[in-house]
Design a protein around this motif. Structure first.
Motif, PDB file in Angstrom:
ATOM      1  N   ILE A   1      36.671  -2.892 -42.254  1.00 15.95           N
ATOM      2  CA  ILE A   1      37.869  -3.290 -41.527  1.00 15.95           C
ATOM      3  C   ILE A   1      37.875  -2.580 -40.181  1.00 15.95           C
ATOM      4  O   ILE A   1      37.169  -1.594 -39.972  1.00 15.95           O
ATOM      5  CB  ILE A   1      39.165  -2.986 -42.311  1.00 15.95           C
ATOM      6  N   MET A   2      38.633  -3.105 -39.248  1.00 14.38           N
ATOM      7  CA  MET A   2      38.752  -2.495 -37.925  1.00 14.38           C
ATOM      8  C   MET A   2      40.107  -1.812 -37.813  1.00 14.38           C
ATOM      9  O   MET A   2      41.126  -2.344 -38.257  1.00 14.38           O
ATOM     10  CB  MET A   2      38.587  -3.536 -36.822  1.00 14.38           C
ATOM     11  N   LYS A   3      40.081  -0.644 -37.214  1.00 16.43           N
ATOM     12  CA  LYS A   3      41.291   0.170 -37.083  1.00 16.43           C
ATOM     13  C   LYS A   3      41.577   0.413 -35.605  1.00 16.43           C
ATOM     14  O   LYS A   3      40.671   0.709 -34.822  1.00 16.43           O
ATOM     15  CB  LYS A   3      41.090   1.505 -37.809  1.00 16.43           C
ATOM     16  N   ARG A   4      42.830   0.284 -35.229  1.00 15.36           N
ATOM     17  CA  ARG A   4      43.268   0.605 -33.876  1.00 15.36           C
ATOM     18  C   ARG A   4      44.288   1.728 -33.942  1.00 15.36           C
ATOM     19  O   ARG A   4      45.224   1.693 -34.759  1.00 15.36           O
ATOM     20  CB  ARG A   4      43.927  -0.592 -33.193  1.00 15.36           C
TER      21      ARG A   4
ATOM     22  N   ASP B   1      41.277  -7.236 -40.802  1.00 20.38           N
ATOM     23  CA  ASP B   1      40.081  -7.591 -41.557  1.00 20.38           C
ATOM     24  C   ASP B   1      38.979  -7.972 -40.573  1.00 20.38           C
ATOM     25  O   ASP B   1      39.158  -8.853 -39.734  1.00 20.38           O
ATOM     26  CB  ASP B   1      40.407  -8.761 -42.484  1.00 20.38           C
ATOM     27  N   ALA B   2      37.827  -7.302 -40.651  1.00 23.77           N
ATOM     28  CA  ALA B   2      36.743  -7.528 -39.700  1.00 23.77           C
ATOM     29  C   ALA B   2      35.772  -8.575 -40.241  1.00 23.77           C
ATOM     30  O   ALA B   2      35.366  -8.526 -41.401  1.00 23.77           O
ATOM     31  CB  ALA B   2      36.009  -6.227 -39.400  1.00 23.77           C
ATOM     32  N   THR B   3      35.402  -9.521 -39.401  1.00 24.82           N
ATOM     33  CA  THR B   3      34.457 -10.580 -39.755  1.00 24.82           C
ATOM     34  C   THR B   3      33.083 -10.259 -39.167  1.00 24.82           C
ATOM     35  O   THR B   3      32.984  -9.880 -37.990  1.00 24.82           O
ATOM     36  CB  THR B   3      34.944 -11.930 -39.217  1.00 24.82           C
TER      37      THR B   3
ATOM     38  N   ASP C   1      36.336   0.564 -46.173  1.00 26.44           N
ATOM     39  CA  ASP C   1      37.475   0.726 -47.078  1.00 26.44           C
ATOM     40  C   ASP C   1      37.044   0.328 -48.491  1.00 26.44           C
ATOM     41  O   ASP C   1      36.944  -0.859 -48.798  1.00 26.44           O
ATOM     42  CB  ASP C   1      38.645  -0.134 -46.616  1.00 26.44           C
ATOM     43  N   GLU C   2      36.801   1.313 -49.319  1.00 26.13           N
ATOM     44  CA  GLU C   2      36.448   1.059 -50.718  1.00 26.13           C
ATOM     45  C   GLU C   2      37.487   1.625 -51.668  1.00 26.13           C
ATOM     46  O   GLU C   2      37.249   1.736 -52.861  1.00 26.13           O
ATOM     47  CB  GLU C   2      35.064   1.660 -51.018  1.00 26.13           C
ATOM     48  N   THR C   3      38.652   1.981 -51.112  1.00 24.81           N
ATOM     49  CA  THR C   3      39.719   2.589 -51.912  1.00 24.81           C
ATOM     50  C   THR C   3      40.733   1.534 -52.320  1.00 24.81           C
ATOM     51  O   THR C   3      41.365   0.910 -51.460  1.00 24.81           O
ATOM     52  CB  THR C   3      40.429   3.695 -51.111  1.00 24.81           C
TER      53      THR C   3
ATOM     54  N   ALA D   1      40.640  -5.523 -47.700  1.00 27.78           N
ATOM     55  CA  ALA D   1      39.197  -5.376 -47.870  1.00 27.78           C
ATOM     56  C   ALA D   1      38.719  -5.933 -49.208  1.00 27.78           C
ATOM     57  O   ALA D   1      37.536  -5.857 -49.528  1.00 27.78           O
ATOM     58  CB  ALA D   1      38.795  -3.914 -47.731  1.00 27.78           C
ATOM     59  N   GLY D   2      39.635  -6.457 -50.015  1.00 26.67           N
ATOM     60  CA  GLY D   2      39.271  -7.026 -51.307  1.00 26.67           C
ATOM     61  C   GLY D   2      39.279  -6.050 -52.456  1.00 26.67           C
ATOM     62  O   GLY D   2      38.881  -6.403 -53.578  1.00 26.67           O
TER      63      GLY D   2
END
Length: 553
Positions: free
Chosen positions: A433-436, A446-448, A469-471, A541-542
């Protein structure tokens, strides 16, 4: 002779202005809540990223006061959401107008039953329902709901709007004849001036000291000399009505140069799809830096808001080196006015253009692109309001490289794509994922993945990075009482993609007001004896979490 001409021009200007006030039906609507007629906020007030689009009717800081249909009509829509309006009712009226009532608690029984039925049919708590006109008819004064504090409300009140039904344009309710006594002219707190040979984002405006003289605000310094060819003004101003100390928004303001109007804005109607133009109407940099709201008395090049009525952009040219008499008029919806009169002239040493050499220059009305081997940003033609020199840098963060794409002191109107090439091994593209970030604020998207780059859409500049993000989300212990079930969900990104609660294998209606806790009031779906509640939740992130709770009712 010159003074007489200016006086005549000023009188003619106000005759013209008053002739342009919209003619809306008077006394057609009744006050919509069973409380003293009083306002906490009016139409057009300045809020983060938007104009306030209605009246905030006071409810004596209490909830569950009766809310009434302001005129005959029928319930056309209902909206329920965790933020924003919370629980809201839209009523269509035979005169082509719609009224909206927001931040409500319980609806009247027939509507509450209809909404519940639709929520269970769609298996969604947050809904936006279109209701056929022959289902829920109302008469003026009928009880429709209890007032509340739901959604984005910061305290108990009723948010009330009047819209044109066909266009959905929101109209200023104070132009409809509600008996709000107002004989107080707006207060002008601050006057500033901008050098318009320089970007408004690359300067701190100069504050001009004012004093009142014979009822008119004038500059304490007398004649004002500015070392630039072009200037514009901004004000901090508030309106008050009789018996209230609340600082409400002003209705209109104009600037005239030697009796000729150069720009004027009027808060008579605003569309929701343009309310973000507030960020062009104010000095965004000043506000983002912790200052108060300053309203421009000029239209920035990329500002297409309909509140500006022309005839020009409000930028005053001083190239003639002559004295200019500037009149700034600030008005409320009742017609009370305050006037600033200034005498200004160009100095001998003047700026004439913005310097842009050696940097990436971004301008409104163009597609603006910055890219290197690690990051790319594309701002569309209608993303920017004013020009500025774009700056980029990067630094190491705990998750990898952080790309600083200018700063959040420059507002962006539309979403824009940010692309980043990862600087770490990617094993599962679905978990990126992208964070700002900027200051204390965090946004996630959500990053593609495409051709070795990840991209996502944002609406603000700042610091951008890719994170893995795996949490999974964390479901708190579930509290089950006699009448209610309560729990909360915590996730790193604070954004849930899917949420499904089921009781004994069937979906049930959990509310999530203000996005804090999930609550379910026991109803006919709870069976006597043993019950099994299952909660399934998925983040952007699913990552999924599931919890099952068995209880006896």
């Amino acid at each position: 002779m010159r003074k007489s001409i200016l006086v005549i021009s000023y009188v003619l200007f106000w005759v013209s202005l008053n002739a342009q006030v919209p003619k809306y039906p008077q006394n057609y609507f009744i006050w919509p809540v069973g409380a003293e007629l009083a306002l906490a906020a009016n139409f057009g007030e300045l809020r983060p990223n938007h104009f306030h689009m209605g009246l905030d009717c006071r409810t004596a800081q209490r909830e569950n006061l009766p809310v009434y249909a302001a005129a005959d009509g029928y319930v056309a829509k209902v909206k329920i959401e965790p933020g924003g309006f919370g629980r809201a009712i839209y009523i269509n009226h035979p005169n082509g107008l719609t009224t909206l009532y927001a931040h409500l608690n319980a609806f009247y029984p027939a509507l509450e039953s209809y909404v519940k039925q639709q929520q269970y049919k769609q298996e969604k708590w947050n809904v936006f329902l279109d209701i056929p006109p022959n289902i829920l008819s109302l008469k003026k004064g009928d009880f429709i709901a209890n007032s509340g504090n739901t959604g984005g409300s910061q305290g108990p009140h009723l948010h009330f709007e009047i819209r044109d039904t066909e266009s959905d344009k929101v109209l200023n309710p104070l132009l409809f004849g509600f008996p709000i006594r107002d004989n107080i002219a707006p207060d002008i707190i601050r006057l500033v001036v901008y050098d318009r040979c320089i970007s408004t984002y690359e300067q701190t405006p100069k504050t001009l000291s004012l004093k009142k003289q014979n009822g008119v605000y004038v500059a304490t310094a007398g004649k004002l000399i500015f070392n630039t060819d072009r200037i514009s003004f901004g004000i901090t101003a508030y309106d008050r009505y009789a018996g209230s100390t609340s600082q409400n928004g002003i209705y209109s303001a104009s600037v005239a140069d030697n009796g000729i109007t150069k720009c004027r804005f009027v808060m008579d109607s605003i569309n929701y799809d343009e309310t973000r133009y507030l960020n062009a109407h104010i000095d965004y940099k000043w506000k983002a830096g912790g200052g108060s709201y300053i309203q421009h008395l000029s239209r920035l090049p990329g500002n297409y808001s309909i509140i500006y009525k022309g005839p020009g952009d409000g930028v005053i040219s001083l190239e003639d080196e002559q004295a200019h008499e500037i009149d700034i008029t600030v008005s409320d919806a009742a017609g009370n006015r305050s006037l600033i009169r200034l005498n200004v002239q160009a100095g001998n040493s003047r700026t004439s253009s913005s310097a842009s050499t050696g940097t990436t220059f971004f301008a409104p009305g163009f597609v603006n692109v910055f890219e290197n081997e690690k990051v790319r940003i594309v701002l569309g033609e209608k993303c920017l309001y004013d020009s500025f020199r774009f700056r980029y840098t990067n630094f190491a963060g705990k998750n990898g490289m952080v790309h600083q794409l200018h700063n959040a002191g420059v507002p962006v109107h539309q979403y824009f794509p940010v692309s980043i090439k990862p600087d770490f091994p990617v094993s599962d593209t679905g978990k990126i994922i992208m964070k700002r970030t900027y200051g204390t604020k965090e946004d996630y998207a959500d990053a593609t993945f495409s051709n070795g780059w990840y991209y996502a859409n944002f609406r603000e500049l700042g610091n951008f990075e890719l994170i893995v993000d795996e949490t999974p989300p964390v479901i708190s212990p579930v509290s089950v009482s006699k009448n209610r079930i309560v729990f909360s969900i915590v996730d790193d990104t604070k954004i849930l993609k899917n949420f499904k609660p089921s009781l004994n294998g069937k979906w049930i209606r959990f509310s999530n007001d203000k996005g804090r806790t999930f609550m379910y009031d026991m109803d006919e779906n709870v069976q006597p004896g043993n019950n099994s509640l299952t909660i399934v939740v998925e983040d952007m992130a699913g990552n999924k979490s599931e919890r099952t709770v068995n209880f006896i009712h």
